[in-house]
Design a protein around this motif. Structure first.
Motif, mmCIF file in Angstrom:
data_model
loop_
_atom_site.group_PDB
_atom_site.id
_atom_site.type_symbol
_atom_site.label_atom_id
_atom_site.label_comp_id
_atom_site.label_asym_id
_atom_site.label_seq_id
_atom_site.Cartn_x
_atom_site.Cartn_y
_atom_site.Cartn_z
ATOM 1 N N PHE A 120 0.816 -1.213 0.000
ATOM 2 C CA PHE A 120 0.000 0.000 0.000
ATOM 3 C C PHE A 120 0.854 1.269 0.000
ATOM 4 O O PHE A 120 0.399 2.329 0.411
ATOM 5 C CB PHE A 120 -0.936 0.008 1.214
ATOM 6 C CG PHE A 120 -1.904 -1.140 1.221
ATOM 7 C CD1 PHE A 120 -2.922 -1.204 0.290
ATOM 8 C CD2 PHE A 120 -1.785 -2.166 2.140
ATOM 9 C CE1 PHE A 120 -3.821 -2.268 0.293
ATOM 10 C CE2 PHE A 120 -2.670 -3.227 2.144
ATOM 11 C CZ PHE A 120 -3.692 -3.282 1.211
ATOM 12 N N VAL B 257 -4.451 -8.396 4.946
ATOM 13 C CA VAL B 257 -3.806 -7.108 5.209
ATOM 14 C C VAL B 257 -3.103 -7.155 6.558
ATOM 15 O O VAL B 257 -3.682 -7.568 7.566
ATOM 16 C CB VAL B 257 -4.837 -5.969 5.169
ATOM 17 C CG1 VAL B 257 -4.180 -4.639 5.521
ATOM 18 C CG2 VAL B 257 -5.492 -5.908 3.789
ATOM 19 N N VAL C 188 0.760 -7.147 2.683
ATOM 20 C CA VAL C 188 -0.259 -8.173 2.523
ATOM 21 C C VAL C 188 0.409 -9.539 2.625
ATOM 22 O O VAL C 188 1.585 -9.705 2.294
ATOM 23 C CB VAL C 188 -1.019 -8.059 1.180
ATOM 24 C CG1 VAL C 188 -1.831 -6.786 1.124
ATOM 25 C CG2 VAL C 188 -0.073 -8.160 -0.013
ATOM 26 N N ALA D 97 -12.642 -5.775 -4.366
ATOM 27 C CA ALA D 97 -12.501 -4.338 -4.145
ATOM 28 C C ALA D 97 -12.413 -3.607 -5.478
ATOM 29 O O ALA D 97 -12.253 -4.223 -6.544
ATOM 30 C CB ALA D 97 -11.265 -4.055 -3.306
ATOM 31 N N TYR E 199 -9.596 -8.760 -0.351
ATOM 32 C CA TYR E 199 -8.879 -8.480 0.890
ATOM 33 C C TYR E 199 -9.567 -9.113 2.096
ATOM 34 O O TYR E 199 -10.796 -9.215 2.150
ATOM 35 C CB TYR E 199 -8.779 -6.965 1.128
ATOM 36 C CG TYR E 199 -7.947 -6.227 0.101
ATOM 37 C CD1 TYR E 199 -6.560 -6.294 0.126
ATOM 38 C CD2 TYR E 199 -8.563 -5.476 -0.895
ATOM 39 C CE1 TYR E 199 -5.801 -5.616 -0.816
ATOM 40 C CE2 TYR E 199 -7.815 -4.791 -1.843
ATOM 41 C CZ TYR E 199 -6.432 -4.871 -1.798
ATOM 42 O OH TYR E 199 -5.684 -4.208 -2.735
ATOM 43 N N PHE F 110 -9.225 -8.757 6.456
ATOM 44 C CA PHE F 110 -8.640 -7.959 7.540
ATOM 45 C C PHE F 110 -8.613 -8.735 8.858
ATOM 46 O O PHE F 110 -8.404 -8.153 9.917
ATOM 47 C CB PHE F 110 -9.448 -6.664 7.708
ATOM 48 C CG PHE F 110 -9.519 -5.861 6.442
ATOM 49 C CD1 PHE F 110 -8.514 -4.963 6.116
ATOM 50 C CD2 PHE F 110 -10.572 -6.028 5.547
ATOM 51 C CE1 PHE F 110 -8.563 -4.243 4.934
ATOM 52 C CE2 PHE F 110 -10.632 -5.320 4.367
ATOM 53 C CZ PHE F 110 -9.623 -4.417 4.055
ATOM 54 N N ASP G 133 -14.207 -1.993 2.033
ATOM 55 C CA ASP G 133 -13.534 -2.091 3.327
ATOM 56 C C ASP G 133 -12.071 -1.651 3.258
ATOM 57 O O ASP G 133 -11.525 -1.164 4.244
ATOM 58 C CB ASP G 133 -13.608 -3.525 3.857
ATOM 59 C CG ASP G 133 -14.970 -3.846 4.438
ATOM 60 O OD1 ASP G 133 -15.730 -2.894 4.725
ATOM 61 O OD2 ASP G 133 -15.279 -5.042 4.606
ATOM 62 N N ILE G 134 -11.415 -1.827 2.108
ATOM 63 C CA ILE G 134 -10.024 -1.414 1.997
ATOM 64 C C ILE G 134 -9.893 0.096 2.201
ATOM 65 O O ILE G 134 -8.905 0.578 2.768
ATOM 66 C CB ILE G 134 -9.426 -1.850 0.636
ATOM 67 C CG1 ILE G 134 -7.921 -1.561 0.612
ATOM 68 C CG2 ILE G 134 -10.141 -1.178 -0.520
ATOM 69 C CD1 ILE G 134 -7.132 -2.278 1.670
ATOM 70 N N TYR H 62 -10.134 0.863 5.846
ATOM 71 C CA TYR H 62 -8.867 0.552 6.515
ATOM 72 C C TYR H 62 -7.850 1.671 6.303
ATOM 73 O O TYR H 62 -7.154 2.090 7.247
ATOM 74 C CB TYR H 62 -8.321 -0.766 5.970
ATOM 75 C CG TYR H 62 -6.885 -1.052 6.363
ATOM 76 C CD1 TYR H 62 -6.577 -1.572 7.617
ATOM 77 C CD2 TYR H 62 -5.839 -0.799 5.483
ATOM 78 C CE1 TYR H 62 -5.263 -1.828 7.978
ATOM 79 C CE2 TYR H 62 -4.526 -1.059 5.839
ATOM 80 C CZ TYR H 62 -4.240 -1.573 7.086
ATOM 81 O OH TYR H 62 -2.945 -1.814 7.436
#
Length: 514
Positions: A219, A244, A250, A264, A270, A272, A320-321, A324
């Motif tokens: 990221f 993640v 990752v 995504a 992904y 979490f 959701d990414i 985060y």
């Protein structure tokens, strides 16, 4: 489960003012602190006791992030896999200053495995503008001397020269030795597109089913690692689940099917759960929230805490990414690297130290082997053995706050506190069922002097602090049920309270030792 309402409020009215620069609140205090020793003191109450020494010894050699959360999560996941019979050795592509290599090498040695470390030690190659955003300069993290030789000397000083095999070459030119044709774990820290792609090409087919591959800087603003990873798996017609790991990385488990996570917007899947299930990290976020001042940093901490507490069986979202990443804005926005508006610069050079940094060496005292302990340590264990586990956990948190972050770990007061913390953690691990449940046979082994004072209602045992303010058990103790409070083990009335946190100790991070 209750959730904060603050994330919804923050989404409705985003506060326009932000704390400037590298401040000392969320997320920087737990992911990118100014003082690494401060971070170590925060995590020590919760780390596996067998890792405490190596985590301390690589404190200034490991990249932050992922240290320490990456190492702790990788250790937990990999250890579960190895216990289940996962075969193969370890590999790391990208040594840096050597901190992660030493950590993974330490773990490999514990499991009787070998580790391959690959690095050219010439610094980063020139980035590819078709795949990498402008961020790094050519030659970044290179050296003016021979870092390869210095790393070999460092391995010898850590006792890992027979565990870690070093190949000093570029990723593209690496030929994986025959003895590493089965891999259980691969850590890739290549920073750029072609480096990460080369490392995946060299290792993926060697990773055993159930094995683990970690891509660091996934990221990162340079974007090369994420693009290389996506292109590699797309070329294999694979759509892996990316677990993640805070903050940039990752983790991929080879062979795991992705059947539940929604796709995504970037096309990836992904999970979490590694961050959500790792309770020490969740607690660190909670403590960061409690000490954050009112404002956007606090809103971000609350949003992130609430995101971590989202039920695992609730509906997931492809968005959701973003939930985060958004609360981490104060860390993500700290630097744009060379950027389109920055002046060109030369590559930054680094020098790997050849000697281990002088840090405190934890006591060898084992609670179940009293002969390995000093008299003071045995008295300390006797007192701790009368307490409930919740009281011991609260005392660990209190001791971590008593550590002086402006002094070295070898300073006498810090050394004493560190040893007492590790003794309590060993006692929890080896004998936790005894906390607050002392049997008659166990009571008979308690020193008569302590029993006599306890029967009178209060203990007068001094636990032998070597400094001017010795820790004295002054409260009343119920031997049968472990009830009662003391200066050493105060009775907890709640799990965590902001009034018991010394927030000023976290401002400005103390004097940096990094």
């Amino acid at each position: 489960m209750q959730h904060f309402a603050w994330p919804l409020m923050a989404a409705a009215a985003l506060q326009p003012e932000r704390l400037p620069g590298q401040h000392s609140y969320f997320p920087l205090d737990i992911l990118w602190p100014q003082n690494r020793w401060q971070m170590f003191s925060q995590i020590l109450p919760f780390t596996p006791v067998d890792l405490d020494q190596i985590l301390l010894d690589v404190l200034t050699l490991a990249a932050v992030p992922p240290y320490p959360w990456g190492q702790l999560i990788y250790h937990e996941v990999l250890q579960q896999r190895l216990k289940s019979g996962l075969k193969g050795h370890f590999a790391e592509f990208g040594v840096g200053l050597g901190g992660s290599s030493l950590f993974f090498g330490h773990m490999a040695a514990q499991w009787g495995r070998r580790m391959l470390a690959v690095d050219s030690f010439q610094g980063l190659p020139d980035s590819d503008p078709a795949h990498d955003e402008p961020y790094f300069a050519e030659g970044d993290f290179g050296s003016e001397g021979s870092n390869a030789q210095r790393f070999q000397q460092l391995l010898e000083n850590f006792g890992l020269n027979s565990t870690i095999d070093l190949i000093s070459t570029s990723f593209a030119e690496t030929v994986v030795p025959r003895e590493f044709q089965e891999l259980a774990f691969v850590h890739i820290d290549g920073d750029l597109y072609h480096s990460v792609l080369d490392a995946l090409e060299k290792t993926w087919d060697l990773v055993q089913p159930g094995g683990i591959v970690v891509i660091d800087d996934f990221f990162h603003k340079v974007q090369g690692p994420a693009r290389a990873t996506a292109d590699f798996f797309r070329s294999r017609a694979l759509a892996p689940l990316f677990h993640v790991v805070p903050a940039y990385a990752v983790l991929v488990v080879k062979g795991d099917a992705n059947c539940a996570a929604p796709r995504a917007l970037d096309g990836n899947f992904y999970s979490f759960e590694l961050a959500r299930d790792f309770e020490p990290f969740v607690q660190a976020v909670e403590r960061s929230l409690l000490r954050s001042p009112e404002g956007r940093a606090r809103d971000n901490a609350a949003a992130f805490w609430d995101f971590l507490r989202y039920p695992s069986d609730a509906v997931a979202s492809g968005a959701d990414i973003f939930r985060y990443l958004a609360p981490l804005e104060d860390m993500l926005d700290l630097t744009d690297g060379i950027g389109p508006c920055a002046a060109p610069r030369k590559g930054r050079v680094v020098s790997i130290p050849t000697e281990k940094r002088v840090e405190h060496v934890f006591t060898n005292c084992q609670p179940l082997e009293r002969d390995s302990c000093t008299e003071q340590e045995r008295e300390f264990i006797d007192a701790a053995d009368l307490q409930r586990e919740s009281q011991v956990e609260l005392e660990l948190l209190r001791m971590s706050q008593l550590l002086d972050m402006s002094q070295s770990t070898t300073e006498p007061r810090n050394a004493e506190l560190l040893d007492r913390m590790v003794i309590l953690k060993r006692l929890k691990r080896e004998n936790s069922w005894r906390f607050g449940r002392t049997s008659s046979k166990q009571r008979s082994a308690t020193p008569r002097r302590q029993l006599r004072h306890a029967k009178r209602g209060c203990s007068a045992a001094t636990l032998g602090g070597r400094w001017t303010d010795p820790l004295v058990v002054s409260g009343c103790v119920d031997l049968e049920h472990g009830k009662g409070g003391s200066d050493l083990f105060p009775r907890p009335t709640y799990r965590l309270d902001s009034q018991r946190l010394d927030t000023k100790r976290f401002e400005n991070g103390g004097n940096s030792q990094s």
